[in-house]
Design an enzyme around this catalytic site. Structure first.
Site, mmCIF file in Angstrom:
data_model
loop_
_atom_site.group_PDB
_atom_site.id
_atom_site.type_symbol
_atom_site.label_atom_id
_atom_site.label_comp_id
_atom_site.label_asym_id
_atom_site.label_seq_id
_atom_site.Cartn_x
_atom_site.Cartn_y
_atom_site.Cartn_z
ATOM 1 N N VAL A 1 -1.197 -21.090 12.477
ATOM 2 C CA VAL A 1 -1.964 -21.054 12.511
ATOM 3 C C VAL A 1 -3.121 -19.195 12.210
ATOM 4 O O VAL A 1 -2.259 -18.700 12.342
ATOM 5 C CB VAL A 1 -2.767 -21.294 14.561
ATOM 6 C CG1 VAL A 1 -4.469 -20.341 14.494
ATOM 7 C CG2 VAL A 1 -2.893 -22.276 14.913
ATOM 8 N N LYS A 2 -4.191 -19.680 11.449
ATOM 9 C CA LYS A 2 -5.213 -18.446 10.485
ATOM 10 C C LYS A 2 -6.258 -18.302 11.819
ATOM 11 O O LYS A 2 -6.545 -19.305 11.618
ATOM 12 C CB LYS A 2 -4.921 -18.775 9.902
ATOM 13 C CG LYS A 2 -5.696 -17.551 9.559
ATOM 14 C CD LYS A 2 -6.320 -17.594 7.973
ATOM 15 C CE LYS A 2 -6.807 -16.921 7.142
ATOM 16 N NZ LYS A 2 -7.797 -16.511 5.575
#
Length: 232
Positions: free
Chosen positions: A118-119
């Site tokens: 996840v960014k």
């Protein structure tokens, strides 16, 4: 680019993008390719963005879920940019699109649709649900589970990634010039102390001449690998 690099370094193909020609501009992500094309290019993984809070976020979630499921069938990993986009998230001069509670929920939704990484933007505040008066939250999030310290706020983001089982990388933000290295180092240290997986320097590196960009990346890497670095 695939012909030149696919056999040398792992690379990711991003499947969707926000086209900026629609007037007035709107917060949407449009699929420009499919997973099979990425596989044929030799990509190691695929990426996508969901603009949580936007009018089109439901469709974006469905598209990303389908793409990620197919990518896993083909043995590729998946990265989701879990960004919040809605003008209503700004209230009384505070931008709650970077609040720990709202970004944490976006992270949770991202890992639920099979994101391996996840960014997310690093949190700058908390209390988005309370200030905006929507959604569901718990008062313990604000007085027991977090503090105002940036490491604690980022740790809440990590907790929403299945307690860190899914890696959290923080975005380094837009390039501001002179202070880019200091900001990137700060982001890296906070992410590491919070239990994250790293950061993306993005424009801070690739908008510079090649040698300067590589030097910045090496400097941030050295800091991230240094166990003695702390955040004041």
């Amino acid at each position: 680019m695939s012909r030149r690099y696919a056999h040398r370094i792992p690379f990711i193909v991003k499947l969707n993008h926000n086209e900026l020609l629609t007037y007035p501009n709107h917060y949407d992500q449009v699929m420009f390719g499919d997973v099979e094309q990425c596989f044929d290019l030799g990509a190691a993984g695929v990426g996508a963005t969901v603009y949580f809070g936007s009018e089109q976020s439901d469709r974006q979630l469905q598209e990303a879920r389908e793409a990620f499921a197919r990518a896993h069938q083909l043995g590729m990993f998946t990265v989701l940019w879990c960004y919040l986009r809605n003008p209503a998230f700004k209230k009384n001069g505070v931008d709650y699109s970077v609040s720990a509670d709202l970004t944490g929920q976006a992270n949770h939704l991202g890992v639920t649709i099979e994101a391996d990484i996840v960014k997310q933007k690093q949190p700058e505040n908390n209390g988005g649900y309370l200030a905006l008066g929507f959604g569901r939250t718990d008062e313990r999030l604000y007085d027991k589970l977090t503090t105002d310290h940036p490491i604690d706020l980022t740790r809440w983001q990590v907790a929403n990634c299945y307690m860190g089982r899914v890696g959290l990388i923080n975005s380094g933000g837009a390039s501001a010039g002179k202070g880019d290295l200091a900001q990137a180092v700060r982001t890296a240290v906070i992410n590491k102390r919070a239990g994250g997986t790293g950061l993306i320097t993005g424009r801070k590196a690739f908008q510079r001449p090649t040698a300067e960009g590589i030097a910045l990346l090496h400097a941030v890497q050295d800091v991230y690998l240094d166990d003695d670095v702390t955040v004041a």
